[in-house]
Each structure stands twice: as structure tokens, then as C-alpha cells.
Design an enzyme around this catalytic site. Structure first.
Site, PDB file in Angstrom:
ATOM      1  N   HIS A 192       0.835  -1.208   0.000  1.00  0.00           N
ATOM      2  CA  HIS A 192       0.000   0.000   0.000  1.00  0.00           C
ATOM      3  C   HIS A 192       0.869   1.258   0.000  1.00  0.00           C
ATOM      4  O   HIS A 192       0.443   2.316   0.462  1.00  0.00           O
ATOM      5  CB  HIS A 192      -0.960   0.021   1.196  1.00  0.00           C
ATOM      6  CG  HIS A 192      -1.771  -1.222   1.328  1.00  0.00           C
ATOM      7  ND1 HIS A 192      -2.899  -1.460   0.580  1.00  0.00           N
ATOM      8  CD2 HIS A 192      -1.590  -2.313   2.113  1.00  0.00           C
ATOM      9  CE1 HIS A 192      -3.397  -2.650   0.906  1.00  0.00           C
ATOM     10  NE2 HIS A 192      -2.616  -3.192   1.821  1.00  0.00           N
ATOM     11  N   SER A 317      16.497  14.566 -20.054  1.00  0.00           N
ATOM     12  CA  SER A 317      15.547  15.654 -20.276  1.00  0.00           C
ATOM     13  C   SER A 317      16.082  16.628 -21.320  1.00  0.00           C
ATOM     14  O   SER A 317      17.287  16.859 -21.432  1.00  0.00           O
ATOM     15  CB  SER A 317      15.301  16.389 -18.951  1.00  0.00           C
ATOM     16  OG  SER A 317      14.589  17.579 -19.175  1.00  0.00           O
TER      17      SER A 317
END
Length: 489
Positions: A192, A317
Site C-alpha cells: 500500500h 531531459s
């Protein structure tokens, strides 16, 4: 919309369709990765397979003497006939297009092309050959689907066996390398998204390896079915024309000679159920591999995997030079999703045909190559991404150093076991650990002080005091080694 905002060739831009720019990225940008699938699942490959089936059917009928009065082929005639699909290329593709422009029927065009080829046999074999007289044997007793279903079964089997399965094997081979590299490297697990009982990164990759290997095993066991029993699956034309022949036996033998499984229960079409099963298995493989791609993306984000820039083949990038973007994993995600969408559609659509025949499967099956192509492209990107990462054991260790609370599970369960064995003072272990750990920073010292104050049996206490987040990994190391065992046999 303002006319000035319209982007169209008619407004002065070049019409790129005139220079043959590919509409599909699989035939354009990504062609170097998936072009080999064109040998099996392109329109040209389908036509080559159709020619192969038609010619083998003709040879089979004559060799089995299923047609009374027909001559027996010589070895030279068989070789001449079989040379056509072997040599099938650009000239034949162009001629088929010309014939189909007249027939408006793709399989009929194949039949006529073979007929032309047989009528030219005298140029190679001399005037004694019977092939020019045997053009009526081409496509005899066949409906188009008799040829199509066998051609598709052969081409799909070849594509899966020769291209898709080797690509999948490259993925699982790389996973084994990572399992071995990380078998003994402890890592904080996250259930979770929250810190949970530690594992080794090798064990986690072994789980994915096992899941993918199970799907590969299913795909390897695919049963490729075929039929050649006429317009509605009854051999009606066969038995009325040559009633003395055992047509089920003759056709079964032919289908099995092609290496396929004979299906005697059909309408005009072979039901395609085997195809639906195959595409469902490939889609399931895709989704498991997609899960791997997203997990790798997350591990990179956490710093658990370090990307090797040169191996990734990326400049990162366009504006932020410090970044190495996980583009291989993102590309894999997207292409797995596209492949799954197509595989799901194929599996759902191909099992249905109105009454004895409709043509929905014709267009649908022409997208099989696209479905497998996006899967192969995704696998290639995933493999390249995995080859460009290293496990950062120190980063994982640093995280474990801050998560002593994960030992709460071990202490609680040891208290329960001790109570069952007769130890006193072990009541409410869950609540006591929750009070210690939930919402609090737990250090090594505070955890050990808590353990020392429980009154556990000496051996249990010593075992827990020796424990740390780095060593609380259960049988992770053993599980990781299981990838080298044949657990599927």
C-alpha cells in the site's frame, strides 16, 4: 475555427502521403525493432502462406490419388510448384495486386496467380509436364476460409515461435541475471506504498520471473487448429464429386502434415477459439510485464535502481541535464497497453461469427501483426531498460536503517508463538506493538529495549535482539534461487 489555424496540405503544407510516410509507428519509427514480424504477419506474408497451402493441397490430392484420372506428379513438378512460395517476392506481390483489382477477391487472386505459374511450367519442365493441364485442381473443393484458416495458423505459429517467444525469453533471461545480482540484497518492501516486511530485491524480481515464465509455458503449449472441409464444414462438394474417397481422413492427414491440429467441428470457418486463447495469454503476459515496468519506474524513483546513461541510449531531459528519464520503461508501458487493447479485442471478436459465416474476422485478423508488434516493441524496450540499470544496495540499506518499526511484525508473531508454547505475559501482542510503532519514530535502541522488557523465553529474546531490518528477510534468498529450478515441470 479561423482559417489561419487549419493545418492541412491544401493550405500550403507538403502532402506527406505522396512520399509514402508510414501511418503506423510500427512501420515507421519503430520498424527496426519489429520488422521481422512482417515475414509472418504482413499482407504479403499471408499471401505467401496462402500460396503454400494451395500448392500443398494440390500436391496432397494428387499424391494420395484422391482425384480419379488425375496424373501423378513427378519430383520435378513438385519442386517446381514448391518453388513459388519460396521465391515469393515483389514481382508476385505486384501481380497479385493486379489480379485482385479485377477479381475483387484476395484468395481468388492467389488461385489465379498459381494457375498462371502452372501454365508457364513448360518453360522450365518442357512440354511433357502435366502442370498446365492441372490448373482446375488449384483450390478444388475449397472455400476461401479453408485456405485462410490454415495460412493464418501457419503464419501466427511461425511469428510466435520464431519472434515473439525468443523476445520473451530475452526478458526472462535478463530477469534471472538481476535475480542473481540482488538475491542477497535486502530492501524495504512497500505494501500500500507504506514500509513493510523487508525482502531482497532478487526475490521480488524472481516473483515476476515466475509469473512471466508461467505465461510463456502456456503460450508454448498453444494448439494451432486447422480445417479444410468446405463451404459449411460438411465436405458436401467433396463427397458429391468423389464419393468413394474418405474425405475426413484425407483432409485430416493434410492438416496434420502442416503441423496443425485437425478440427472437424466447424461451420464455414474454423472457430478461432485457439486464437482467442493465445491472445488472452499474450495479453496476460503483457500485463505482468507492464507491472514489472511500473515497478522498475518506482524503484528508479526511489533510487533503488541506478540508470546507466550510456546503456539507456538517452540524453535525458531536453531542458534539465541532471535527469536520466526512465523512458524505456515508460515506452514499454504504453506499448503493452496498446497490445493488450488489441489482443483483448481480437480474443473477444474472433470467437463470434454470425450463423455459418460473416467477414468480421477478415479485418480483425489483419491486426494480429499490430497486436504482436506492439508487444514485441514493449518487450524490447523493457529488456533495454533492464540492461541499463544497476541495483543500488547502499540506497536500499540507508532506507532500512530508518525503518526499525518493520520488526514489529516479527516481535508480535514471536510473542504469539511463545504464548502458545506456554510463556506468560504475552497478552495483547498486536496492541502493544501498535502502541510502540504506529505514528512514532522507532530506533534500534527503542525496539531492543521493548523486546528486552517483554519477558520472552531467553532463546526467543536472543533471536529477536539479533534481528535488524537488514536481516528480517525470511527465506527471500532461498526463493530467489528457485528461479534456477524447473518449477513448471
Amino acid at each position: 475555427m479561423s482559417a489561419a489555424l487549419i493545418f492541412s496540405p491544401v493550405d500550403g503544407y507538403t502532402d506527406l502521403s505522396t512520399i509514402g510516410e508510414a501511418l503506423s509507428p510500427l512501420d515507421g519509427r519503430y520498424r527496426p525493432v519489429v520488422h521481422a514480424l512482417s515475414n509472418y504477419l504482413s499482407e504479403a506474408a499471408l499471401n505467401r502462406a496462402r500460396i503454400h497451402v494451395e500448392i500443398e493441397w494440390l500436391i496432397h490430392l494428387l499424391d494420395t490419388q484422391a482425384l480419379p484420372g488425375a496424373p501423378t506428379l513427378t519430383d520435378a513438378e513438385r519442386d517446381y510448384l514448391r518453388a513459388l512460395p519460396r521465391a515469393f517476392g515483389a514481382t508476385h506481390i505486384q501481380r497479385l495486386a493486379e489480379i485482385e483489382a479485377e477479381t475483387r477477391h484476395d484468395v481468388k487472386a492467389v488461385e489465379y496467380l498459381i494457375g498462371e505459374y502452372m501454365r508457364e511450367a513448360t518453360k522450365v519442365l518442357g512440354d511433357s509436364t502435366h502442370l498446365p493441364e492441372l490448373t482446375e485442381v488449384v483450390h478444388i473443393f475449397c472455400t476461401s476460409e479453408d485456405i485462410n484458416n490454415l495460412a493464418y495458423a501457419l503464419t501466427i505459429r511461425s511469428a510466435v515461435t520464431n519472434e515473439w517467444l525468443p523476445a520473451a525469453a530475452r526478458l526472462t533471461d535478463r530477469l534471472v541475471e538481476l535475480v542473481d545480482a540482488g538475491a542477497h540484497t535486502p530492501m524495504l518492501a512497500r505494501t500500500h506504498g507504506q514500509p513493510a516486511t523487508p525482502v531482497t530485491i532478487g526475490k521480488e524480481i524472481a516473483v515476476i520471473h515466475h509469473r512471466l515464465t508461467r505465461q510463456i509455458h502456456r503460450i508454448e503449449q498453444t494448439e494451432y487448429l486447422g480445417k479444410i472441409n468446405g463451404a459449411t464444414g460438411t465436405w458436401a462438394a467433396h463427397v458429391i464429386s468423389v464419393p468413394e474417397a474418405n474425405w475426413p481422413a484425407i483432409t485430416r492427414n493434410f492438416v496434420e502434415k502442416l503441423g496443425l491440429t485437425w478440427n472437424p467441428f466447424t461451420t464455414q470457418i474454423e472457430s478461432h477459439d485457439w486464437q482467442a486463447e493465445l491472445y488472452s495469454d499474450i495479453a496476460r503476459f503483457n500485463r505482468i510485464a507492464h507491472n514489472l515496468a511500473t515497478d522498475c519506474w518506482s524503484y528508479i524513483s526511489l533510487g533503488y535502481f541506478h540508470q546507466n546513461l550510456s546503456a539507456q541510449g538517452s540524453t535525458g531531459s531536453s531542458t534539465m541535464p541532471h535527469k536520466v528519464n526512465p523512458i524505456r520503461f515508460e515506452n514499454a508501458e504504453a506499448n503493452f497497453e496498446i497490445s493488450c487493447a488489441l489482443c483483448d479485442s481480437l480474443a473477444a471478436t474472433l470467437v463470434t461469427s454470425r450463423l455459418q459465416r460473416d467477414l468480421t474476422d477478415s479485418t480483425t485478423q489483419r491486426n494480429i501483426g499490430v497486436a504482436l508488434g506492439h508487444s514485441a516493441l514493449a518487450i524490447d524496450n523493457l529488456v533495454r531498460g533492464l540492461r541499463g540499470i544497476d541495483i543500488d544496495a547502499q540506497r536500499m540499506s540507508d532506507d532500512l536503517d530508518t525503518q526499525w518499526a518493520v520488526l514489529g511484525e516479527a516481535v508480535q508473531q514471536a510473542m504469539r508463538a511463545a504464548a502458545i508454547a506456554g510463556a506468560t505475559g504475552m497478552a495483547n501482542p498486536y496492541e502493544r506493538l501498535k502502541e510502540l510503532t504506529r505514528g512514532h519514530e522507532v530506533s534500534a535502541e527503542s525496539m531492543r529495549d521493548f523486546i528486552s522488557g517483554l519477558g520472552l523465553p531467553d532463546a526467543v529474546e536472543a533471536r529477536l535482539l539479533a534481528l535488524s531490518p537488514h536481516t528480517y528477510i525470511g527465506l527471500s534468498e532461498t526463493i530467489a534461487q528457485w528461479v534456477h529450478e524447473d518449477t513448471l515441470s
